[in-house]
Write a protein that holds these residues in place. Structure first.
Motif, PDB file in Angstrom:
ATOM      1  N   THR A   2       0.851  -1.185   0.000  1.00 12.86           N
ATOM      2  CA  THR A   2       0.000   0.000   0.000  1.00 12.86           C
ATOM      3  C   THR A   2       0.887   1.236   0.000  1.00 12.86           C
ATOM      4  OG1 THR A   2      -0.070   0.280   2.397  1.00 12.86           O
ATOM      5  CG2 THR A   2      -1.609  -1.320   1.436  1.00 12.86           C
ATOM      6  N   GLU A   3       0.239   2.391   0.025  1.00 16.03           N
ATOM      7  CA  GLU A   3       0.957   3.662   0.102  1.00 16.03           C
ATOM      8  C   GLU A   3       1.153   4.101   1.542  1.00 16.03           C
ATOM      9  OE1 GLU A   3       2.304   5.007  -2.538  1.00 16.03           O
ATOM     10  OE2 GLU A   3       1.479   3.348  -3.719  1.00 16.03           O
ATOM     11  N   ALA A   5       2.865   4.687   4.986  1.00 16.75           N
ATOM     12  CA  ALA A   5       4.261   4.772   5.404  1.00 16.75           C
ATOM     13  C   ALA A   5       4.623   3.553   6.246  1.00 16.75           C
ATOM     14  CB  ALA A   5       4.486   6.055   6.193  1.00 16.75           C
ATOM     15  N   ASP A 109       3.667  -5.212   4.413  1.00 19.33           N
ATOM     16  CA  ASP A 109       4.491  -4.280   3.658  1.00 19.33           C
ATOM     17  C   ASP A 109       5.950  -4.523   4.028  1.00 19.33           C
ATOM     18  OD1 ASP A 109       5.193  -2.275   1.926  1.00 19.33           O
ATOM     19  OD2 ASP A 109       4.382  -0.630   3.123  1.00 19.33           O
ATOM     20  N   SER A 111      10.179  -2.897   3.054  1.00 19.30           N
ATOM     21  CA  SER A 111      11.006  -1.920   2.348  1.00 19.30           C
ATOM     22  C   SER A 111      11.773  -2.593   1.215  1.00 19.30           C
ATOM     23  CB  SER A 111      11.984  -1.267   3.323  1.00 19.30           C
ATOM     24  OG  SER A 111      12.853  -2.239   3.882  1.00 19.30           O
TER      25      SER A 111
END
Length: 363
Positions: A2-3, A5, A109, A111
């Motif tokens: 997703t967007e 953070a 999510d 990195s």
């Protein structure tokens, strides 16, 4: 992905962040307050129970969730990133394709470099973590066999999984990776025996050295494959006390290989030796029947038993790799000693090394 953070530390897990993680398109969640409580003792990651106070209560929203993040020590994260990639890939790509009991994943999510990740999972409370040292009951063990068949059967000899870059263990047919793993296993055996060898019998020392010397041909010559949990032991299982059913957690070692390796690892690590000897035939019956129910064909019970026997190199291999690289703890050392003792007994009982040698001659 997703967007949202990606949190770098626990302080980044705010009410706003969790609300975004739980929101769906067209269904925005608002959280007025958030309480976080550390749970578990994992060194490779950190896990927290999150209790949100929703601005608008909704029965579809969970009362609590579990948030899993990387190790609190940021300096450790780069060395653990392969495992982080594996677990996020499991929940994002593998989980929808299999029938294994796992926590519901609300958000995942990671990195680009793999050093930061976040999972938001269903809270399994009041399920209780298994006790690898104490061992599982017969009823629990049978439920475990049914559960793991739900991972193996849907991925049975499916070549799609051979191309997953996130899986860290050597894949079938990768000779170079098998040779590297075999060399590491032999070298690290000296490290482990130097640290814990006084707790093992002389015959255990001998069979461990012989077993790790066989790792390379064993990895090369595996005639069947499926997705594997890879670290399939009681400490990575959550048992629901009202029915002994099980949920499988900790997917940082998801890989592809001989499915009997998972079954053998559980039996040798999480059943006391006498219990394993008394129940392993019936457990393999149970596991084989579950595979057939999931649609596996052309796989008879005799072959299933053979795969279990040669799969028994998995528990000492993973124990040696883990013991040599993990920070020593009192319980961790006790766990490794019990698993190595039980593994050595199983290697002798099942004549695993003789079977591996015979398979290599006929390959």
């Amino acid at each position: 992905m997703t967007e949202i953070a990606l949190p770098h530390t626990l302080s980044d897990v705010t009410a706003t962040w969790l609300a975004a993680a739980l929101s769906k398109p067209g269904d925005t969640v608002e959280i007025a307050d958030l309480t976080l409580q550390r749970i578990g003792t994992g060194q490779a990651g950190s896990t927290y129970r999150a209790t949100p106070a929703y601005a608008d209560p909704n029965p579809r929203l969970p009362e609590t969730v579990v948030v899993k993040l990387p190790a609190e020590d940021v300096a450790l994260r780069a060395g653990l990133s392969l495992g982080y990639r594996s677990e996020v890939a499991f929940y994002g790509e593998v989980a929808p394709t299999v029938k294994v009991p796992i926590p519901q994943c609300f958000h995942h999510d990671i990195s680009d470099d793999g050093s930061d990740f976040a999972l938001v999972l269903s809270d399994l409370d009041p399920a209780v973590q298994g006790d690898q040292i104490g061992g599982c009951s017969d009823a629990q063990a049978k439920n475990v066999m049914t559960a793991i068949a739900g991972l193996h059967a849907p991925s049975w000899c499916e070549p799609t999984w051979l191309d997953m870059p996130e899986f860290i263990m050597p894949k079938p047919g990768d000779v170079e990776a098998a040779q590297m793993m075999g060399a590491a296993a032999e070298a690290l055996t000296d490290v482990v025996l130097g640290r814990l060898g006084e707790h093992l019998a002389a015959e255990d020392h001998d069979i461990l050295r012989a077993g790790m010397a066989a790792v390379t041909p064993w990895l090369i010559n595996q005639p069947r494959y499926s997705l594997m949990h890879g670290d399939f032991r009681a400490d990575n299982l959550m048992f629901h006390p009202d029915r002994d059913s099980v949920t499988i957690v900790d997917w940082q070692t998801i890989s592809v290989g001989l499915p009997g390796r998972d079954v053998a690892y559980f039996a040798a690590s999480s059943l006391q030796t006498d219990a394993r000897r008394a129940t392993e035939e019936s457990l393999i019956d149970h596991y084989h029947a579950a595979l057939l129910q999931h649609g596996v064909t052309g796989y008879d019970r005799e072959t299933c038993w053979h795969d279990y026997c040669i799969g028994m190199l998995q528990p000492p291999l993973i124990s040696i790799l883990g013991c040599a690289t993990a920070a020593p703890t009192e319980r961790g050392d006790a766990m490794f000693v019990h698993t190595l003792q039980r593994s050595c007994a199983a290697l002798r009982d099942l004549k695993t090394l003789e079977l591996i040698e015979a398979d290599a001659r006929t390959a």
